[in-house]
Scaffold this motif. Structure first.
Motif, PDB file in Angstrom:
ATOM      1  N   LEU A  80       0.762  -1.250  -0.021  1.00 18.44           N
ATOM      2  CA  LEU A  80      -0.062   0.157  -0.066  1.00 18.44           C
ATOM      3  C   LEU A  80       1.021   1.242   0.091  1.00 18.44           C
ATOM      4  N   PHE A 115      -4.107  -1.481  -9.717  1.00 17.04           N
ATOM      5  CA  PHE A 115      -4.658  -1.015  -8.634  1.00 17.04           C
ATOM      6  C   PHE A 115      -4.843   0.466  -8.239  1.00 17.04           C
ATOM      7  N   THR A 145      -5.928  -6.984  -9.755  1.00 14.58           N
ATOM      8  CA  THR A 145      -4.983  -5.862  -9.470  1.00 14.58           C
ATOM      9  C   THR A 145      -4.835  -6.170  -7.980  1.00 14.58           C
ATOM     10  N   HIS A 149      -1.001  -7.643   1.572  1.00 15.47           N
ATOM     11  CA  HIS A 149      -1.099  -7.201   3.029  1.00 15.47           C
ATOM     12  C   HIS A 149       0.355  -7.856   3.746  1.00 15.47           C
ATOM     13  N   GLN A 151       0.643  -9.595   5.933  1.00 14.55           N
ATOM     14  CA  GLN A 151       0.517 -11.095   6.374  1.00 14.55           C
ATOM     15  C   GLN A 151      -0.215 -12.075   5.224  1.00 14.55           C
ATOM     16  N   ASN A 154      -1.562 -10.690  -2.078  1.00 14.34           N
ATOM     17  CA  ASN A 154      -2.812 -10.126  -2.901  1.00 14.34           C
ATOM     18  C   ASN A 154      -4.197 -10.193  -2.252  1.00 14.34           C
ATOM     19  N   LEU A 155      -3.853  -9.898  -0.942  1.00 12.79           N
ATOM     20  CA  LEU A 155      -5.258  -9.687   0.038  1.00 12.79           C
ATOM     21  C   LEU A 155      -6.117  -8.476  -0.138  1.00 12.79           C
ATOM     22  N   ILE A 156      -5.166  -7.329  -0.901  1.00 13.61           N
ATOM     23  CA  ILE A 156      -5.832  -6.042  -1.069  1.00 13.61           C
ATOM     24  C   ILE A 156      -5.770  -5.891  -2.553  1.00 13.61           C
ATOM     25  N   GLY A 157      -6.981  -5.513  -3.265  1.00 15.90           N
ATOM     26  CA  GLY A 157      -6.985  -5.291  -4.642  1.00 15.90           C
ATOM     27  C   GLY A 157      -8.284  -5.180  -5.193  1.00 15.90           C
ATOM     28  N   ALA A 158      -8.532  -5.150  -6.450  1.00 21.87           N
ATOM     29  CA  ALA A 158      -9.663  -4.820  -7.218  1.00 21.87           C
ATOM     30  C   ALA A 158      -9.706  -5.444  -8.493  1.00 21.87           C
ATOM     31  N   LEU A 325      -5.312 -23.844   4.358  1.00 22.15           N
ATOM     32  CA  LEU A 325      -5.126 -21.996   4.468  1.00 22.15           C
ATOM     33  C   LEU A 325      -5.546 -21.462   3.073  1.00 22.15           C
ATOM     34  N   LYS A 327      -6.783 -19.680  -0.092  1.00 20.46           N
ATOM     35  CA  LYS A 327      -7.794 -18.910   0.056  1.00 20.46           C
ATOM     36  C   LYS A 327      -9.098 -19.462  -0.658  1.00 20.46           C
ATOM     37  N   LYS A 328      -9.239 -20.369  -1.534  1.00 21.68           N
ATOM     38  CA  LYS A 328     -10.324 -21.081  -2.134  1.00 21.68           C
ATOM     39  C   LYS A 328     -11.070 -22.172  -1.298  1.00 21.68           C
TER      40      LYS A 328
END
Lengths: 360, 360
Positions: A80, A115, A145, A149, A151, A154-158, A325, A327-328
């Motif tokens: 970020l 992003f 995009t 984070h 931790q 690619n946890l933050i995006g759009a 763990l 994501k899917k």
């Protein structure tokens, strides 16, 4: 030599131009889009050193006002804070809603630029010039995009679509060979999950380890078919509800291997190669495809100089746990993408722990 | 008493529920959506103190796993840092792609929660429970989410639609009166730009200064017609290409007044009221509408206890210059939204500086 792949999405449509030595024509290509005068090129110092001036000159010749912003290379800058630095630059240039950000670089630059473009003034124009094989065949299509984070990746995006993707195969000349081979893992993936003909063309090549051994025709073909495969899948499932999951072939185990080796031992494509070898083995044990097909897949992986085996440092139990763990994972069930033949996969969460253990 | 306004957008559709005492039914309403188990409620301490437990209890009764995250009240916390704090909470709760963020608060909480929901895992579910009149009639429709850059308001953001908006008029009981009146400025705006009948209903009220003087029926009517007006405009122009600009009636001059008084003298709605009075005067001078219509508009503004005049501390020349900095200026031309009659406006950049000067 130029081929154009139209990417059609419900609310967005754009083209991927694959053009040998096309990077010097970015100005004309941008001019043909309905975009404003101001362009901000975002890159990293090394890539910019190779191609920055070509891109900027070409854009200026068409009358664009161009500036650039560099972010140090590497995943550790996919943050970020780097996005904030792009915002500051955008503000200082007074970018407007019809202004454009151009990503000149690999996946990290592409993801971040996308992003920033998605979120500056609630969305300005975005053009991609991918410079790595991975970014060409993976990040050019799909609109993912974002940044990491601290931790998690690619946890933050759009989801945000570019106005144009320009792929110039010639820029791969400056890509380190290890990165080239890593990108080839995703190419092989498209062959296994979607495109039998691509798979067979890859089989016909002597080797897949570096750009030098591929003919320009084969290289263009590979880029085209890979982008097409992804465009077809994403076109049917823009926001990852169903079909799009097949693009994660090899990635579930791959992510586990990456994570358990602390992202130091393997680059992403190498871990995906291992993941595909394991997924192929699971498919064999589950009697979904044949030994012969598994061998053909693994031969391609070897021909690209990519690893097949989980390193001995990775504990089987840890790897099985790591899958939980992903994501899917939904309601604790691990979903696997498994091939049923070359060019076809299924999505299943019906693989027993016992069967899994025989494959690691 | 409940009314439901469907908001139809090309790729998104959702409903606004206006329901007296409806806040205690948020659990059932959420249950009827296709969302996952985990919900993160985002609010500020004061609002949460009033309504947090009601919302959380209602959600828990329907089996949701609910946690909350508070951000101090005020525009100065509408920052990327606050968004980061939401991300950290989302991570610690292991929110999944089908999880939901609920915005319980006014415009600042709504904008930030929407942006966090838009960008966590590339987009999770988002429900709005607006608690200010402004947020109810303005932020509930339109999908604008985001935060401020240190050097400019709302420069960072995304268009992102909620799954549901729940408006409970009763929560306005705890809204400070000045905030109520400020929200009323936007209600009057919808009357002037779009809805003559709403305008006439407002004229029929004795005064518009506080919730206590309005009948519950009139209040619900006002909320419904305002949301409907915005939904109709946004439905035709989701991403602000053309028509949507009319929602900026009163805002061009309003922003200038806010900025030149350093955001201390007026709250947003008060500045918009002044902006509408000036725009009305410009329209009169340009012979677009009549003196009588201008007086009717200004009478409503007065009835809501809102200001009409630019304070003497604001220099005319500075205000004219400030218009040039507006986000919507294109190629140096200031676009004005001007009424041609009650319920109708046009967009024009054809107002001379000389005419402007007679109106300030």
């Amino acid at each position: 030599m130029q081929s154009i792949i139209p990417v059609k999405l419900p609310q967005n449509a754009y083209e991927i131009h694959i053009a040998t030595d096309g990077i010097k024509d970015i100005g004309q290509k941008a001019k043909s889009l309905n975009i404003g005068q101001k362009i901000l090129v975002i890159s990293n110092p090394e890539i910019f050193n190779y191609y920055g001036q070509i891109v900027i000159e070409s854009l200026r010749q068409e009358g664009f006002e161009v500036d650039h912003h560099l972010i140090p290379a590497g995943e550790s800058y996919k943050t970020l804070d780097s996005i904030s630095s792009i915002y500051d630059k955008a503000l200082s240039l007074r970018l407007e809603r019809n202004s454009t950000m151009v990503a000149l670089g690999g996946g990290v630059i592409g993801d971040m630029t996308g992003f920033a473009a998605a979120t500056w003034l609630r969305g300005i124009n975005f053009i991609q010039i991918p410079t790595s094989l991975l970014a060409m065949v993976d990040a050019s299509v799909g609109g993912k995009t974002g940044v990491n984070h601290p931790q998690g990746k690619n946890l933050i995006g759009a989801f945000y679509q570019p106005k144009l993707v320009l792929i110039d195969p010639m820029v791969l000349k400056t890509l380190p060979e290890r990165e080239f081979r890593a990108g080839m893992a995703e190419v092989i993936k498209y062959g296994v999950i979607w495109d039998k003909e691509l798979f067979e063309q890859l089989e016909s090549a002597d080797n897949l380890k570096s750009m030098d051994v591929l003919s320009p025709e084969l290289l263009s073909y590979i880029l085209e078919r890979s982008c097409l495969a992804k465009a077809e899948v994403v076109g049917q499932d823009e926001r990852e509800g169903g079909l799009r999951a097949i693009l994660n072939y090899g990635h579930t185990v791959g992510h586990g291997v990456e994570s358990l080796t602390n992202y130091h031992t393997f680059v992403h494509g190498e871990a995906v190669a291992i993941g595909m070898a394991i997924a192929g083995k699971i498919a064999l044990q589950a009697q979904l495809w044949t030994q012969d097909e598994l061998i053909r897949q693994n031969n391609l992986i070897k021909k690209a100089g990519l690893p097949l085996d989980i390193p001995s440092s990775v504990n089987q139990e840890d790897l099985l746990n790591s899958l939980q763990l992903d994501k899917k994972v939904k309601a604790g069930k691990v979903r696997f993408i498994l091939p049923t033949e070359i060019g076809k996969v299924i999505i299943t969460d019906d693989i027993s722990q016992d069967l899994l253990k025989t494959c690691f």
